[in-house]
Design an enzyme around this catalytic site. Structure first.
Site, PDB file in Angstrom:
ATOM      1  N   THR A   1       0.858  -1.191   0.000  1.00 42.86           N
ATOM      2  CA  THR A   1       0.000   0.000   0.000  1.00 42.86           C
ATOM      3  C   THR A   1       0.890   1.237   0.000  1.00 42.86           C
ATOM      4  O   THR A   1       1.681   1.431   0.924  1.00 42.86           O
ATOM      5  CB  THR A   1      -0.903  -0.010   1.251  1.00 42.86           C
ATOM      6  OG1 THR A   1      -1.629  -1.229   1.244  1.00 42.86           O
ATOM      7  CG2 THR A   1      -1.852   1.171   1.263  1.00 42.86           C
TER       8      THR A   1
ATOM      9  N   PHE B   1      -6.018  -6.663  -1.764  1.00 46.05           N
ATOM     10  CA  PHE B   1      -7.152  -6.382  -0.872  1.00 46.05           C
ATOM     11  C   PHE B   1      -7.418  -7.504   0.129  1.00 46.05           C
ATOM     12  O   PHE B   1      -8.477  -7.541   0.756  1.00 46.05           O
ATOM     13  CB  PHE B   1      -8.415  -6.116  -1.704  1.00 46.05           C
ATOM     14  CG  PHE B   1      -8.247  -4.973  -2.670  1.00 46.05           C
ATOM     15  CD1 PHE B   1      -8.321  -3.657  -2.226  1.00 46.05           C
ATOM     16  CD2 PHE B   1      -7.972  -5.195  -4.014  1.00 46.05           C
ATOM     17  CE1 PHE B   1      -8.144  -2.589  -3.100  1.00 46.05           C
ATOM     18  CE2 PHE B   1      -7.796  -4.137  -4.908  1.00 46.05           C
ATOM     19  CZ  PHE B   1      -7.884  -2.830  -4.448  1.00 46.05           C
ATOM     20  N   LEU B   2      -6.464  -8.438   0.273  1.00 46.73           N
ATOM     21  CA  LEU B   2      -6.716  -9.566   1.182  1.00 46.73           C
ATOM     22  C   LEU B   2      -6.769  -9.111   2.640  1.00 46.73           C
ATOM     23  O   LEU B   2      -6.164  -8.107   3.016  1.00 46.73           O
ATOM     24  CB  LEU B   2      -5.666 -10.659   0.996  1.00 46.73           C
ATOM     25  CG  LEU B   2      -4.184 -10.342   1.281  1.00 46.73           C
ATOM     26  CD1 LEU B   2      -3.841 -10.416   2.745  1.00 46.73           C
ATOM     27  CD2 LEU B   2      -3.316 -11.306   0.494  1.00 46.73           C
TER      28      LEU B   2
ATOM     29  N   PHE C   1     -18.984  -4.928   7.288  1.00 50.20           N
ATOM     30  CA  PHE C   1     -18.304  -3.827   7.981  1.00 50.20           C
ATOM     31  C   PHE C   1     -19.264  -2.876   8.680  1.00 50.20           C
ATOM     32  O   PHE C   1     -18.975  -1.695   8.862  1.00 50.20           O
ATOM     33  CB  PHE C   1     -17.327  -3.093   7.037  1.00 50.20           C
ATOM     34  CG  PHE C   1     -16.054  -3.887   6.886  1.00 50.20           C
ATOM     35  CD1 PHE C   1     -16.055  -5.074   6.178  1.00 50.20           C
ATOM     36  CD2 PHE C   1     -14.883  -3.481   7.490  1.00 50.20           C
ATOM     37  CE1 PHE C   1     -14.915  -5.856   6.088  1.00 50.20           C
ATOM     38  CE2 PHE C   1     -13.737  -4.247   7.406  1.00 50.20           C
ATOM     39  CZ  PHE C   1     -13.763  -5.435   6.693  1.00 50.20           C
ATOM     40  N   LEU C   2     -20.414  -3.430   9.086  1.00 49.30           N
ATOM     41  CA  LEU C   2     -21.329  -2.663   9.933  1.00 49.30           C
ATOM     42  C   LEU C   2     -21.453  -3.369  11.287  1.00 49.30           C
ATOM     43  O   LEU C   2     -22.524  -3.364  11.882  1.00 49.30           O
ATOM     44  CB  LEU C   2     -22.706  -2.538   9.272  1.00 49.30           C
ATOM     45  CG  LEU C   2     -22.800  -1.602   8.060  1.00 49.30           C
ATOM     46  CD1 LEU C   2     -24.243  -1.539   7.544  1.00 49.30           C
ATOM     47  CD2 LEU C   2     -22.326  -0.182   8.394  1.00 49.30           C
TER      48      LEU C   2
ATOM     49  N   CYS D   1      -3.356  -2.128   9.100  1.00 37.85           N
ATOM     50  CA  CYS D   1      -3.758  -1.423   7.873  1.00 37.85           C
ATOM     51  C   CYS D   1      -4.644  -0.203   8.124  1.00 37.85           C
ATOM     52  O   CYS D   1      -4.240   0.915   7.807  1.00 37.85           O
ATOM     53  CB  CYS D   1      -4.456  -2.397   6.942  1.00 37.85           C
ATOM     54  SG  CYS D   1      -3.420  -3.806   6.544  1.00 37.85           S
TER      55      CYS D   1
HETATM   56  C1  UGA Z   1      -7.997  -4.696   5.817  1.00 35.68           C
HETATM   57  C2  UGA Z   1      -8.929  -4.709   4.585  1.00 35.68           C
HETATM   58  O1  UGA Z   1     -10.181  -5.283   4.952  1.00 35.68           O
HETATM   59  C3  UGA Z   1      -8.316  -5.502   3.429  1.00 35.68           C
HETATM   60  O2  UGA Z   1      -9.159  -5.414   2.290  1.00 35.68           O
HETATM   61  C4  UGA Z   1      -6.941  -4.911   3.104  1.00 35.68           C
HETATM   62  O3  UGA Z   1      -6.292  -5.632   2.076  1.00 35.68           O
HETATM   63  C5  UGA Z   1      -6.056  -4.941   4.353  1.00 35.68           C
HETATM   64  O4  UGA Z   1      -6.719  -4.184   5.405  1.00 35.68           O
HETATM   65  C6  UGA Z   1      -4.731  -4.335   4.014  1.00 35.68           C
HETATM   66  O5  UGA Z   1      -4.696  -3.151   3.651  1.00 35.68           O
HETATM   67  O6  UGA Z   1      -3.726  -5.055   3.975  1.00 35.68           O
HETATM   68  P1  UGA Z   1      -7.428  -6.434   7.793  1.00 35.68           P
HETATM   69  O7  UGA Z   1      -6.761  -5.277   8.451  1.00 35.68           O
HETATM   70  O8  UGA Z   1      -6.691  -7.725   7.679  1.00 35.68           O
HETATM   71  O9  UGA Z   1      -7.861  -6.043   6.274  1.00 35.68           O
HETATM   72  O10 UGA Z   1      -8.752  -6.772   8.587  1.00 35.68           O
HETATM   73  P2  UGA Z   1     -10.297  -6.361   8.495  1.00 35.68           P
HETATM   74  O11 UGA Z   1     -11.098  -7.602   8.403  1.00 35.68           O
HETATM   75  O12 UGA Z   1     -10.534  -5.338   7.483  1.00 35.68           O
HETATM   76  O13 UGA Z   1     -10.530  -5.730   9.949  1.00 35.68           O
HETATM   77  C7  UGA Z   1      -9.887  -4.544  10.373  1.00 35.68           C
HETATM   78  C8  UGA Z   1     -10.391  -4.103  11.717  1.00 35.68           C
HETATM   79  O14 UGA Z   1     -11.748  -3.655  11.624  1.00 35.68           O
HETATM   80  C9  UGA Z   1     -10.408  -5.211  12.789  1.00 35.68           C
HETATM   81  O15 UGA Z   1      -9.919  -4.678  13.987  1.00 35.68           O
HETATM   82  C10 UGA Z   1     -11.855  -5.579  12.916  1.00 35.68           C
HETATM   83  O16 UGA Z   1     -12.185  -6.049  14.196  1.00 35.68           O
HETATM   84  C11 UGA Z   1     -12.529  -4.246  12.641  1.00 35.68           C
HETATM   85  N1  UGA Z   1     -13.920  -4.381  12.150  1.00 35.68           N
HETATM   86  C12 UGA Z   1     -14.160  -4.949  10.945  1.00 35.68           C
HETATM   87  C13 UGA Z   1     -14.970  -3.884  12.919  1.00 35.68           C
HETATM   88  O17 UGA Z   1     -14.772  -3.337  14.028  1.00 35.68           O
HETATM   89  N2  UGA Z   1     -16.240  -3.986  12.437  1.00 35.68           N
HETATM   90  C14 UGA Z   1     -16.518  -4.554  11.241  1.00 35.68           C
HETATM   91  O18 UGA Z   1     -17.716  -4.607  10.852  1.00 35.68           O
HETATM   92  C15 UGA Z   1     -15.461  -5.052  10.473  1.00 35.68           C
END
Ligand code: UGA
Length: 437
Positions: free
Chosen positions: A121, A153-154, A253-254, A264
């Site tokens: 990124t 985007f993983l 993501f809600l 990230c």
């Molecule tokens: C995120 C993005 O989702 C990926 O698409 C992207 O490739 C990645 O960053 C990156 O840039 O490398 P990641 O950080 O692995 O992925 O995890 P997420 O599943 O996005 O969760 C991020 C944070 O948001 C976590 O702390 C999770 O608990 C929180 N979250 C997620 C919430 O509080 N509520 C939600 O509804 C979803």
């Protein structure tokens, strides 16, 4: 095809392993010797479901090799992925020194055409700097090259699935040759119907930051709605479901809670604010996103104080230390601030996580007030409260009768809404969650 991947961090290692698994020959360059040594033995330095098995399979079948010599990687293939770290630097800006170093080293060992692909990124227009750097350090200015952007985007915890089943593949290119190579590389995906979007490199770079920031904004938005739900007696899950059925919004993501962490979102939101600032724009929307996110942790601590009054000498069990389930990653995890504050207040903390304990111990070593029981139920013996900070499946499936029996007081403070309030009440728990009265 032959592919070189520079950097065996989360993105690099998964990219290398997945490209090998679909039949390519891959060389992955990693300069940290402790990591390299593990990788050569087929051991993943990070916990990611399925990754070690995939590595071992591809090492055995001769499709993936590891080296610390970048020149070997450059010689091996015409297609070079830059997957080095872009950590947060001064003032929230991305630190691009590893991108610069790798670009310089590639230039110095290039003997023929190379397509250099940014997968890390990076701020918009980094590809211009990569080009300039390669031009400056290349030994022979007649050697042609292209620079492309192919953001990843993983997500951690589902990285292999996400890589193999992308919502979209974004390819930012400037020449027909680069476009053809990228299309060939991703043919196994496009043949299965996964969409490939060809853009300019600057659009591709922007897509990545804009996507992560948007998702972070969605989380902060729902967290504000959760606070409103608590005030008016509505249930945040009902509200999120009602919003999510609208295809323009979507339910993903809600999920309200104690906010986002990880390597990230916090870093990328800050970097994007800075990028806008550097171009004379005030991205107030994202500054607010960040502010709301930071305040979630304090708010959760205030809630604990409201419920327990004095934390000192209370036995508090904590379930979940990783920033999200299915990973051992604790970077920017809400647990760090929450455990840190309760520790300062003198609580007896029993910390449990299925995978992240070893990493957490580096920040909070075992001591008088901190212990790491090997089992989630053991953490509950004589506990005055249970805090849930990460929504691992094994917590969702926990035996509620057993939890209640083991605890001194049946108080559960759930930062991830994993249980049903009605059921918890019926069972005699004093249950608190987010955005649900
Ligand atoms: C995120 C993005 O989702 C990926 O698409 C992207 O490739 C990645 O960053 C990156 O840039 O490398 P990641 O950080 O692995 O992925 O995890 P997420 O599943 O996005 O969760 C991020 C944070 O948001 C976590 O702390 C999770 O608990 C929180 N979250 C997620 C919430 O509080 N509520 C939600 O509804 C979803």
């Amino acid at each position: 095809m032959k592919i070189t991947v520079i950097g065996a961090g989360y993105v690099g290692l998964v990219t290398a392993a997945c490209f090998a698994d679909i039949g390519n020959e891959v060389v992955c360059v990693e300069k940290v010797s402790s990591k390299l040594e593990k990788l050569c033995r087929g051991i993943s330095p990070i916990y990611e479901p399925g990754l070690t098995e995939m590595l071992q399979r591809n090492i055995k079948e001769g499709r993936i090799q590891f080296t610390d010599k970048i020149e070997e990687g450059v010689e091996f293939s015409d297609v070079i992925f830059l997957c080095v770290g872009t950590p947060q630097g001064e003032d929230g800006k991305a630190d691009l020194s590893q991108v610069e170093e790798a670009s310089r080293q590639i230039a110095q060992s290039m003997e023929s055409y190379k397509l250099i692909i940014e997968k890390s990124t990076v701020p918009v227009n980094t590809h211009q700097w990569v080009k300039k750097t390669v031009r400056r350090y290349i030994k022979n200015s007649d050697i042609p090259f292209d620079v492309a952007s192919n953001p990843e985007f993983l997500r951690e915890g589902s990285a292999i699935y996400d890589f193999m089943n992308p919502d979209r593949i974004v390819v930012g290119v400037e020449s027909e040759k680069a476009k053809k190579i990228m299309e060939e590389l991703y043919k196994p995906f496009t043949e299965k119907g996964f969409p490939l979007l060809v853009t300019t490199p600057q659009a591709a770079e922007l897509i990545k930051h804009a996507s992560n920031s948007f998702l972070a904004m969605k989380i902060s938005y729902i967290n504000m709605i959760a606070d409103l739900c608590e005030k008016v007696g509505a249930d945040i899950n009902e509200v999120a479901d009602g919003m999510g059925y609208d295809k323009r919004i979507g339910r993903a993501f809600l999920n309200a809670g104690i906010g986002y962490g990880g390597s990230c979102f916090p870093k990328d939101v800050q970097a994007f604010i800075k990028i806008a600032e550097d171009h004379g724009l005030d991205f107030g929307l994202l500054r607010e996103t960040e502010k709301i996110n930071k305040s979630r942790r304090r708010k959760f601590l205030d809630r604990i104080e409201d419920i327990l009054w004095i934390a000192k000498d209370k036995n508090i069990a904590v379930w979940g230390l990783a920033f999200k389930p299915n990973t051992d990653d604790i970077r920017e995890a809400p647990s760090i601030d929450i455990v840190g504050e309760l520790n300062k207040l003198g609580a007896n903390l029993r910390l449990y996580d299925p995978k992240a304990v070893e990493n957490f111990k580096t920040l909070f070593p075992e001591g008088d007030n901190i212990s790491y029981p090997s089992d989630k139920y053991e953490a509950l013996k004589d506990a005055d409260a249970l805090l849930i900070l990460t929504e691992w499946d094994e917590f969702k499936d926990a035996d509620l009768e057993k939890i209640k029996k083991l605890m001194r007081l049946p108080i559960v403070i759930d930062g991830r809404n994993i249980f049903e309030p009605e059921k918890m009440k019926e069972m005699g728990f004093e249950y608190y969650s987010i955005g649900r009265t």
